[in-house]
Design a protein around this motif. Structure first.
Motif, PDB file in Angstrom:
ATOM      1  N   LEU A   9       0.985  -1.224  -0.409  1.00  0.00           N
ATOM      2  CA  LEU A   9       0.033  -0.057   0.356  1.00  0.00           C
ATOM      3  C   LEU A   9       0.614   1.556  -0.025  1.00  0.00           C
ATOM      4  O   LEU A   9       0.391   2.042  -0.040  1.00  0.00           O
ATOM      5  N   THR A  10       2.001   1.349  -0.014  1.00  0.00           N
ATOM      6  CA  THR A  10       2.589   2.436   0.229  1.00  0.00           C
ATOM      7  C   THR A  10       2.765   3.332  -0.430  1.00  0.00           C
ATOM      8  O   THR A  10       2.587   4.885  -0.863  1.00  0.00           O
ATOM      9  N   LEU A 114      16.575   6.766  -3.733  1.00  0.00           N
ATOM     10  CA  LEU A 114      15.600   7.103  -3.218  1.00  0.00           C
ATOM     11  C   LEU A 114      14.433   6.393  -3.306  1.00  0.00           C
ATOM     12  O   LEU A 114      13.456   6.108  -2.902  1.00  0.00           O
ATOM     13  N   THR A 115      14.423   5.584  -5.333  1.00  0.00           N
ATOM     14  CA  THR A 115      12.977   5.001  -4.934  1.00  0.00           C
ATOM     15  C   THR A 115      12.953   3.933  -4.491  1.00  0.00           C
ATOM     16  O   THR A 115      12.041   3.801  -4.286  1.00  0.00           O
ATOM     17  N   LEU A 116      14.119   3.017  -4.558  1.00  0.00           N
ATOM     18  CA  LEU A 116      14.652   2.026  -3.623  1.00  0.00           C
ATOM     19  C   LEU A 116      14.310   2.082  -2.139  1.00  0.00           C
ATOM     20  O   LEU A 116      13.074   1.456  -1.254  1.00  0.00           O
ATOM     21  N   GLY A 120       9.911   1.102  -2.698  1.00  0.00           N
ATOM     22  CA  GLY A 120      10.168  -0.164  -2.760  1.00  0.00           C
ATOM     23  C   GLY A 120      10.274  -0.997  -1.783  1.00  0.00           C
ATOM     24  O   GLY A 120      10.009  -1.932  -1.547  1.00  0.00           O
ATOM     25  N   GLY A 121      10.192   0.377  -0.221  1.00  0.00           N
ATOM     26  CA  GLY A 121      10.656  -0.649   0.742  1.00  0.00           C
ATOM     27  C   GLY A 121      11.873  -1.022   1.220  1.00  0.00           C
ATOM     28  O   GLY A 121      11.643  -1.722   2.395  1.00  0.00           O
ATOM     29  N   ASP A 206      10.290  -9.773  -0.328  1.00  0.00           N
ATOM     30  CA  ASP A 206       9.904 -10.140  -1.907  1.00  0.00           C
ATOM     31  C   ASP A 206       8.824  -8.961  -2.273  1.00  0.00           C
ATOM     32  O   ASP A 206       8.447  -8.894  -1.984  1.00  0.00           O
ATOM     33  N   LEU A 207      10.276  -8.509  -2.850  1.00  0.00           N
ATOM     34  CA  LEU A 207       9.259  -7.636  -4.072  1.00  0.00           C
ATOM     35  C   LEU A 207       9.879  -7.569  -6.114  1.00  0.00           C
ATOM     36  O   LEU A 207       9.544  -7.233  -6.196  1.00  0.00           O
ATOM     37  N   ALA A 208       9.978  -9.321  -6.216  1.00  0.00           N
ATOM     38  CA  ALA A 208      10.653  -9.991  -7.439  1.00  0.00           C
ATOM     39  C   ALA A 208       9.558  -9.518  -8.349  1.00  0.00           C
ATOM     40  O   ALA A 208       9.101  -9.003  -9.188  1.00  0.00           O
ATOM     41  N   ALA A 209       7.690  -9.802  -7.792  1.00  0.00           N
ATOM     42  CA  ALA A 209       6.959  -9.613  -8.310  1.00  0.00           C
ATOM     43  C   ALA A 209       5.666  -9.000  -8.248  1.00  0.00           C
ATOM     44  O   ALA A 209       5.679  -8.381  -9.577  1.00  0.00           O
TER      45      ALA A 209
END
Length: 420
Positions: A9-10, A114-116, A120-121, A206-209
């Motif tokens: 949700l972030t 910054l994006t990560l 990206g969390g 788990d950020l791959a998907a």
């Protein structure tokens, strides 16, 4: 507490605050405060609408910070415009946030960091490990990037995907840095998506998907072979995910994986996307990496892998990137194609003990996995004592617990053989 839900949700909550007029840095701080509040409140009193709750709390946190900051008095008219609590709009701003963070007012490395962190969390520690810099250095880099974004205001009307000339700049020298009145940089967004996928593929989060989903969105809107190449690369790597770990969580090397567990549909899709991209004859690093992954996926067994062609693709990749990590992986491929002595010779050309070595991070430390590669090649060459020592050395530098345990088991296995 459903941490995966909070993480998913972030980006949309952050996007809503920015659309309401909050500057990026203040919005990101407010969202982080709302997440802390959620961790405190939700276990005892979970909300019916998690996203709406986060938006309401984050907006109030932002307004509280605005009131307390005398330097932001010009924004206090926002207090009277606070929207009533209610269902949040179903708009996915994640990809737009990637482009916002990848703007030319930031250096590519700062944009990625910054994006990560914000979208990206990932934690500052995880990002620092990816960049091979101290955590404190990365924290300063992210803080400076947030201040830069805040100092170059962007309106929601300026959000969007790049124009054709920006797409054509992929693979060329970086363009001049400017203000936030231009589209974001596609090459930097691709780099961010690539690093997010890698962290999700082998890290603690788990950020791959999610990375694959966003890359699909980008590929549907940006017609460029490198965008397609990155999507193909992700699909081909993700197809092997189920076979990468044993039931006890330990790593399974590629050569030992059960290829029957590989996702053949994802492999077929990735190969098809890659072939279409390569046919356009505009080779880039992601297409080259995808070609290497496709050759691994195409081999029925590890013994039937076309290592000669893989070495040729690594030569292309080294020409495109001049990356020490690429050259390190090439040494492994050379060792498989021409024997371990040839691999060790290729590794010697990258001697990390030399003061002028390219195989060093910004801290002067050897690139991770150099010792692991050397250990593998020495083992194949029959020098078990050296291999065991290098496996143990590599374990001390492993970027995650699973890899450390795997390398320690390799060292223990060789030490046990040496005792017999």
């Amino acid at each position: 507490m459903n941490e995966a839900l909070l993480r998913s949700l972030t980006p949309s909550v952050l996007g809503i605050l920015v659309r309401r007029g909050a500057d990026f840095a203040a919005a990101e701080d407010a969202v982080q405060d709302a997440l802390v509040e959620a961790v405190r409140v939700w276990p005892a009193d979970p909300p019916r609408d998690a996203k709406g709750w986060l938006v309401t709390v984050a907006w109030r946190k932002f307004l509280d910070a605005t009131r307390a900051d005398t330097a932001r008095r010009r924004r206090e008219d926002l207090v009277d415009e606070e929207p009533a609590p209610g269902p949040a709009p179903a708009v996915d701003d994640t990809l737009q946030l990637y482009f916002l963070c990848a703007h030319p007012s930031l250096t590519p490395s700062s944009a990625v960091a910054l994006t990560l962190r914000a979208v990206g969390g990932l934690t500052t520690r995880q990002i620092a490990q990816a960049y091979l810099v101290p955590e404190a250095t990365m924290a300063q880099r992210i803080s400076r990037a947030k201040r830069t974004v805040s100092g170059n205001g962007v309106s929601p009307a300026q959000w969007g995907l790049p124009c054709s000339n920006e797409v054509e700049s992929l693979g060329k020298k970086p363009r001049a840095r400017g203000r936030f009145d231009q589209p974001g940089d596609v090459a930097t967004v691709l780099r961010v998506l690539y690093l997010v996928f890698n962290e999700g593929y082998s890290g603690d989060v788990d950020l791959a998907a999610e990375a694959i989903r966003l890359t699909r969105q980008l590929a549907a809107q940006v017609d460029h072979p490198e965008v397609a190449g990155l999507l193909a690369l992700m699909l081909l790597h993700h197809a092997r995910r189920a076979a990468r770990t044993a039931p006890d969580g330990s790593l399974v090397p590629l050569a030992e994986q059960d290829r029957g567990r590989w996702d053949t549909e994802s492999i077929a899709e990735g190969v098809g996307i890659l072939q279409a991209a390569l046919a356009r004859d505009r080779l880039g690093e992601f297409q080259a990496q995808a070609a290497i992954a496709a050759l691994h996926a195409d081999a029925p067994t590890a013994e039937e892998t076309d290592w000669v062609q893989i070495v040729e693709w690594y030569d292309e990749l080294a020409r495109l990137t001049d990356s020490p990590v690429v050259r390190l992986n090439r040494a492994v491929a050379v060792g498989e194609a021409d024997g371990p002595r040839a691999g060790l010779a290729a590794l010697a050309a990258l001697d990390d003990s030399s003061p002028s070595s390219r195989l060093r991070s910004s801290r002067g430390d050897p690139i991770p996995r150099h010792a692991a590669v050397a250990a593998y090649l020495h083992e194949r060459d029959g020098d078990l004592a050296t291999a065991a020592r290098l496996y143990a050395e590599a374990a001390q530098k492993a970027p995650n617990l699973a890899e450390r345990d795997h390398l320690m088991r390799q060292a223990a296995r060789l030490n046990a053989r040496g005792c017999r």
